[in-house]
Design a protein around this motif. Structure first.
Motif, PDB file in Angstrom:
ATOM      1  N   ILE A  20       0.828  -1.202   0.000  1.00  0.00           N
ATOM      2  CA  ILE A  20       0.000   0.000   0.000  1.00  0.00           C
ATOM      3  C   ILE A  20       0.866   1.257   0.000  1.00  0.00           C
ATOM      4  O   ILE A  20       0.610   2.211  -0.748  1.00  0.00           O
ATOM      5  CB  ILE A  20      -0.943  -0.008   1.221  1.00  0.00           C
ATOM      6  N   LYS A  21       1.908   1.258   0.803  1.00  0.00           N
ATOM      7  CA  LYS A  21       2.799   2.419   0.875  1.00  0.00           C
ATOM      8  C   LYS A  21       3.439   2.719  -0.473  1.00  0.00           C
ATOM      9  O   LYS A  21       3.609   3.876  -0.851  1.00  0.00           O
ATOM     10  CB  LYS A  21       3.881   2.186   1.928  1.00  0.00           C
ATOM     11  N   SER A  22       3.786   1.645  -1.213  1.00  0.00           N
ATOM     12  CA  SER A  22       4.445   1.844  -2.509  1.00  0.00           C
ATOM     13  C   SER A  22       3.504   2.440  -3.548  1.00  0.00           C
ATOM     14  O   SER A  22       3.961   2.934  -4.589  1.00  0.00           O
ATOM     15  CB  SER A  22       5.000   0.518  -3.025  1.00  0.00           C
ATOM     16  N   LEU A  23       2.203   2.404  -3.287  1.00  0.00           N
ATOM     17  CA  LEU A  23       1.218   2.896  -4.255  1.00  0.00           C
ATOM     18  C   LEU A  23       0.663   4.270  -3.901  1.00  0.00           C
ATOM     19  O   LEU A  23      -0.166   4.813  -4.642  1.00  0.00           O
ATOM     20  CB  LEU A  23       0.055   1.902  -4.361  1.00  0.00           C
ATOM     21  N   GLN A  24       1.107   4.827  -2.811  1.00  0.00           N
ATOM     22  CA  GLN A  24       0.602   6.138  -2.403  1.00  0.00           C
ATOM     23  C   GLN A  24       0.957   7.194  -3.446  1.00  0.00           C
ATOM     24  O   GLN A  24       2.114   7.367  -3.810  1.00  0.00           O
ATOM     25  CB  GLN A  24       1.177   6.517  -1.037  1.00  0.00           C
ATOM     26  N   GLY A  25      -0.069   7.879  -3.938  1.00  0.00           N
ATOM     27  CA  GLY A  25       0.118   8.921  -4.941  1.00  0.00           C
ATOM     28  C   GLY A  25       0.378   8.415  -6.346  1.00  0.00           C
ATOM     29  O   GLY A  25       0.612   9.219  -7.253  1.00  0.00           O
ATOM     30  N   VAL A  26       0.308   7.097  -6.563  1.00  0.00           N
ATOM     31  CA  VAL A  26       0.601   6.528  -7.884  1.00  0.00           C
ATOM     32  C   VAL A  26      -0.627   6.544  -8.775  1.00  0.00           C
ATOM     33  O   VAL A  26      -0.563   6.917  -9.944  1.00  0.00           O
ATOM     34  CB  VAL A  26       1.140   5.087  -7.743  1.00  0.00           C
ATOM     35  N   SER A  27      -1.763   6.124  -8.247  1.00  0.00           N
ATOM     36  CA  SER A  27      -2.981   6.042  -9.050  1.00  0.00           C
ATOM     37  C   SER A  27      -4.199   6.087  -8.139  1.00  0.00           C
ATOM     38  O   SER A  27      -4.142   5.631  -6.988  1.00  0.00           O
ATOM     39  CB  SER A  27      -2.992   4.740  -9.865  1.00  0.00           C
ATOM     40  N   ASP A  28      -5.287   6.658  -8.638  1.00  0.00           N
ATOM     41  CA  ASP A  28      -6.542   6.644  -7.891  1.00  0.00           C
ATOM     42  C   ASP A  28      -7.464   5.545  -8.400  1.00  0.00           C
ATOM     43  O   ASP A  28      -8.634   5.490  -8.034  1.00  0.00           O
ATOM     44  CB  ASP A  28      -7.235   8.007  -7.972  1.00  0.00           C
ATOM     45  N   ARG A  29      -6.912   4.664  -9.251  1.00  0.00           N
ATOM     46  CA  ARG A  29      -7.684   3.543  -9.793  1.00  0.00           C
ATOM     47  C   ARG A  29      -7.065   2.239  -9.298  1.00  0.00           C
ATOM     48  O   ARG A  29      -6.362   1.543 -10.022  1.00  0.00           O
ATOM     49  CB  ARG A  29      -7.660   3.551 -11.324  1.00  0.00           C
ATOM     50  N   VAL A  30      -7.326   1.918  -8.046  1.00  0.00           N
ATOM     51  CA  VAL A  30      -6.739   0.724  -7.451  1.00  0.00           C
ATOM     52  C   VAL A  30      -7.849  -0.157  -6.885  1.00  0.00           C
ATOM     53  O   VAL A  30      -8.709   0.316  -6.133  1.00  0.00           O
ATOM     54  CB  VAL A  30      -5.744   1.074  -6.331  1.00  0.00           C
ATOM     55  N   VAL A  31      -7.818  -1.420  -7.250  1.00  0.00           N
ATOM     56  CA  VAL A  31      -8.771  -2.399  -6.728  1.00  0.00           C
ATOM     57  C   VAL A  31      -7.986  -3.465  -5.963  1.00  0.00           C
ATOM     58  O   VAL A  31      -7.015  -4.018  -6.480  1.00  0.00           O
ATOM     59  CB  VAL A  31      -9.587  -3.064  -7.849  1.00  0.00           C
ATOM     60  N   TYR A  32      -8.410  -3.729  -4.755  1.00  0.00           N
ATOM     61  CA  TYR A  32      -7.825  -4.816  -3.977  1.00  0.00           C
ATOM     62  C   TYR A  32      -8.844  -5.936  -3.879  1.00  0.00           C
ATOM     63  O   TYR A  32      -9.993  -5.713  -3.495  1.00  0.00           O
ATOM     64  CB  TYR A  32      -7.440  -4.355  -2.568  1.00  0.00           C
ATOM     65  N   VAL A  33      -8.413  -7.161  -4.220  1.00  0.00           N
ATOM     66  CA  VAL A  33      -9.286  -8.337  -4.153  1.00  0.00           C
ATOM     67  C   VAL A  33      -8.785  -9.244  -3.045  1.00  0.00           C
ATOM     68  O   VAL A  33      -7.632  -9.696  -3.066  1.00  0.00           O
ATOM     69  CB  VAL A  33      -9.312  -9.101  -5.485  1.00  0.00           C
ATOM     70  N   THR A  62      -8.690 -18.903  -6.124  1.00  0.00           N
ATOM     71  CA  THR A  62      -7.501 -19.020  -6.971  1.00  0.00           C
ATOM     72  C   THR A  62      -7.037 -17.609  -7.311  1.00  0.00           C
ATOM     73  O   THR A  62      -7.830 -16.666  -7.294  1.00  0.00           O
ATOM     74  CB  THR A  62      -7.771 -19.784  -8.282  1.00  0.00           C
ATOM     75  N   ALA A  63      -5.751 -17.491  -7.619  1.00  0.00           N
ATOM     76  CA  ALA A  63      -5.229 -16.184  -8.029  1.00  0.00           C
ATOM     77  C   ALA A  63      -5.906 -15.719  -9.307  1.00  0.00           C
ATOM     78  O   ALA A  63      -6.195 -14.531  -9.477  1.00  0.00           O
ATOM     79  CB  ALA A  63      -3.720 -16.268  -8.217  1.00  0.00           C
ATOM     80  N   ALA A  64      -6.166 -16.650 -10.214  1.00  0.00           N
ATOM     81  CA  ALA A  64      -6.814 -16.305 -11.485  1.00  0.00           C
ATOM     82  C   ALA A  64      -8.212 -15.740 -11.250  1.00  0.00           C
ATOM     83  O   ALA A  64      -8.605 -14.724 -11.839  1.00  0.00           O
ATOM     84  CB  ALA A  64      -6.889 -17.545 -12.380  1.00  0.00           C
ATOM     85  N   ARG A  65      -8.970 -16.402 -10.404  1.00  0.00           N
ATOM     86  CA  ARG A  65     -10.320 -15.929 -10.093  1.00  0.00           C
ATOM     87  C   ARG A  65     -10.273 -14.542  -9.471  1.00  0.00           C
ATOM     88  O   ARG A  65     -11.075 -13.661  -9.817  1.00  0.00           O
ATOM     89  CB  ARG A  65     -10.985 -16.916  -9.132  1.00  0.00           C
ATOM     90  N   ALA A  66      -9.303 -14.312  -8.562  1.00  0.00           N
ATOM     91  CA  ALA A  66      -9.178 -13.012  -7.911  1.00  0.00           C
ATOM     92  C   ALA A  66      -8.817 -11.927  -8.919  1.00  0.00           C
ATOM     93  O   ALA A  66      -9.371 -10.819  -8.887  1.00  0.00           O
ATOM     94  CB  ALA A  66      -8.128 -13.094  -6.806  1.00  0.00           C
ATOM     95  N   ARG A  67      -7.901 -12.217  -9.819  1.00  0.00           N
ATOM     96  CA  ARG A  67      -7.496 -11.207 -10.803  1.00  0.00           C
ATOM     97  C   ARG A  67      -8.649 -10.863 -11.738  1.00  0.00           C
ATOM     98  O   ARG A  67      -8.845  -9.699 -12.093  1.00  0.00           O
ATOM     99  CB  ARG A  67      -6.287 -11.708 -11.590  1.00  0.00           C
ATOM    100  N   ASN A  68      -9.395 -11.853 -12.147  1.00  0.00           N
ATOM    101  CA  ASN A  68     -10.542 -11.587 -13.016  1.00  0.00           C
ATOM    102  C   ASN A  68     -11.587 -10.733 -12.303  1.00  0.00           C
ATOM    103  O   ASN A  68     -12.169  -9.812 -12.894  1.00  0.00           O
ATOM    104  CB  ASN A  68     -11.180 -12.898 -13.472  1.00  0.00           C
ATOM    105  N   ALA A  69     -11.819 -11.048 -11.040  1.00  0.00           N
ATOM    106  CA  ALA A  69     -12.796 -10.265 -10.264  1.00  0.00           C
ATOM    107  C   ALA A  69     -12.321  -8.823 -10.111  1.00  0.00           C
ATOM    108  O   ALA A  69     -13.108  -7.872 -10.210  1.00  0.00           O
ATOM    109  CB  ALA A  69     -13.013 -10.906  -8.900  1.00  0.00           C
ATOM    110  N   GLY A  70     -11.023  -8.653  -9.874  1.00  0.00           N
ATOM    111  CA  GLY A  70     -10.475  -7.309  -9.751  1.00  0.00           C
ATOM    112  C   GLY A  70     -10.581  -6.534 -11.049  1.00  0.00           C
ATOM    113  O   GLY A  70     -10.875  -5.329 -11.049  1.00  0.00           O
TER     114      GLY A  70
END
Length: 321
Positions: A20-33, A62-70
Motif C-alpha cells: 500500500i505504501k508503494s502505491l501512495q500517490g501513484v494512481s486513484d484507480r486501485v482495486v484490492y481483491v 484461486t489467483a486467477a479468479r481473484a485477478r478476473n474479479a479485480g
C-alpha cells in the motif's frame, strides 16, 4: 492516466501494508481483491482509498479468479481504463515502472503484456528466497510468458477472455499462450518493476511451491496438448523422468537383476552436471541440488493433477506460505 491497478491478496500482513505504501500517490484507480483473509487486509485497503472486492467462499479461491474479479470491478468503476497493472499483495511497486511500461506499450501496439524485473526483497535470507530471485530474472526481450506482476493492454485481455478462474497455478503463462496464439507479443523490459517478499523460511515451503509448479506444468500442458506451441510438455517429461519413471524402473529392474541398480548412479552424475552449470552461471552450487530434488516435488504435482482428473474432481489450491 488510463492505468488501473489490481492487487490480489490473502493474509499478507505487513507485506500488504508495504504494498500500500508503494502505491501512495501513484494512481486513484486501485482495486484490492481479498481471498478470505483473517487479518486486517480489507480494512487497510479501504483506509488507503482502494476499491475492495471480497471473493465469496462459495467456490475455491484461486489467483486467477481473484485477478478476473479485480479486473471486472476496475473497468466497472473506471470504464475508460486502457491498461491494467496486476500485482500480488506481497509486492511493492517500483516508482518508475508504470511510466516505463506505459511508454513501451503505447509505442508497440502489437505487445499485449509488458513486465520488468521482479526482485526478491531478502534474497540472502534463505537459499529458497535466492532461488526465487534468480527465477524471476528472465532475459530481456520477447518472452513466452510473464508472472503475476505485469502490465497488460485491456483490449488484449478482453480478446483472450482473461485468466482461467479454475487454474490453481500457472494462470499467467496459460493466458500468455492464448494471447500469443492470437498474434500478441509478450515483452520483458530492462526496468525495475516490483519488490517481492517471498518469505520462504523452510524446506517444506519450498517443496510445496515445487509441487504447485509441477501441477501447473501438468494441467496447463494438458489443456493445450493440441497447441503447436507445446507449452510445458518438456517440463512434465523431465519431472516424470527424474521424479518417477527412472527410480521406479530402477527398483523394478533391480529385483530382476541387481546390476540394474547401477542406474541410480545417474542421479549423482546429474547432480554434478547441475551444480557445475550453476557455478558457471555464477550461482551457488547448491541450486543444482535443489533443481534435482525439485523434480520429485514436481512429479508429485503432476501425479496430483492426473489423479484428480481420473477421479473427475477439481484440484484444491496449493498454499506454501
Amino acid at each position: 492516466m488510463t492505468i488501473g491497478i489490481v492487487i490480489i491478496g490473502r493474509n499478507e500482513g505487513e507485506r500488504f501494508r508495504n504494498c500500500i505504501k508503494s502505491l501512495q500517490g501513484v494512481s486513484d484507480r486501485v482495486v484490492y481483491v481479498d481471498s478470505g483473509s483473517t487479518d486486517d487486509s480489507v480494512n487497510w485497503a479501504k483506509d488507503a482509498g482502494f476499491q475492495v472486492e471480497i471473493l465469496p467462499a462459495d467456490r475455491p479461491f484461486t489467483a486467477a479468479r481473484a485477478r478476473n474479479a479485480g479486473y471486472r470491478r476496475l473497468v466497472q468503476q473506471f470504464p475508460d481504463t486502457v491498461f491494467i497493472q496486476f500485482m500480488d499483495g506481497d509486492c511493492q511497486l517500483d516508482a518508475g515502472w508504470l511510466k516505463a511500461g506505459l511508454d513501451y506499450l503505447e509505442n508497440h501496439p502489437d505487445v499485449a503484456v509488458a513486465f520488468g524485473r521482479r526482485r526478491e526483497q531478502f534474497p540472502d535470507a534463505t537459499i529458497y528466497n535466492a532461488m526465487c530471485d534468480l527465477e524471476w530474472n528472465t532475459p530481456i526481450g520477447e518472452r513466452q510468458e510473464c508472472g503475476g506482476d505485469c502490465l497488460i493492454r485491456r483490449s488484449a485481455f478482453d480478446e483472450a477472455g482473461g485468466y482461467r478462474d479454475d487454474l490453481i497455478a500457472g494462470e499467467e503463462p496459460e493466458m500468455c499462450l492464448r494471447l500469443r496464439e492470437k498474434g500478441w507479443r509478450i515483452w520483458r523490459l530492462d526496468a525495475e518493476m516490483t519488490l517481492h517478499d517471498a518469505d520462504l523460511q523452510r524446506f517444506s515451503q519450498w517443496w510445496k511451491r515445487s509441487v504447485r509448479a509441477g501441477h501447473a506444468f501438468a494441467e496447463v500442458s494438458w489443456r493445450h496438448r493440441n497447441s503447436p506451441k507445446r507449452i510445458w510438455q518438456r517440463n512434465v517429461f523431465r519431472a516424470v523422468l527424474w521424479g518417477g519413471a527412472l527410480p521406479s524402473v530402477t527398483v523394478v529392474a533391480g529385483m530382476i537383476h541387481p546390476a540394474f541398480l547401477l542406474l541410480f548412479l545417474l542421479y549423482p552424475l546429474q547432480l554434478v552436471r547441475l551444480m557445475l552449470r550453476s557455478i558457471r552461471a555464477g550461482r551457488p552450487a547448491a541450486i543444482g541440488f535443489y533443481e534435482l530434488i525439485g523434480k520429485f516435488a514436481e512429479f508429485q504435482g503432476v501425479l496430483k493433477h492426473y489423479w484428480n482428473r481420473f477421479l473427475m474432481r477439481n484440484s484444491k489450491i496449493i498454499e506454501y506460505k
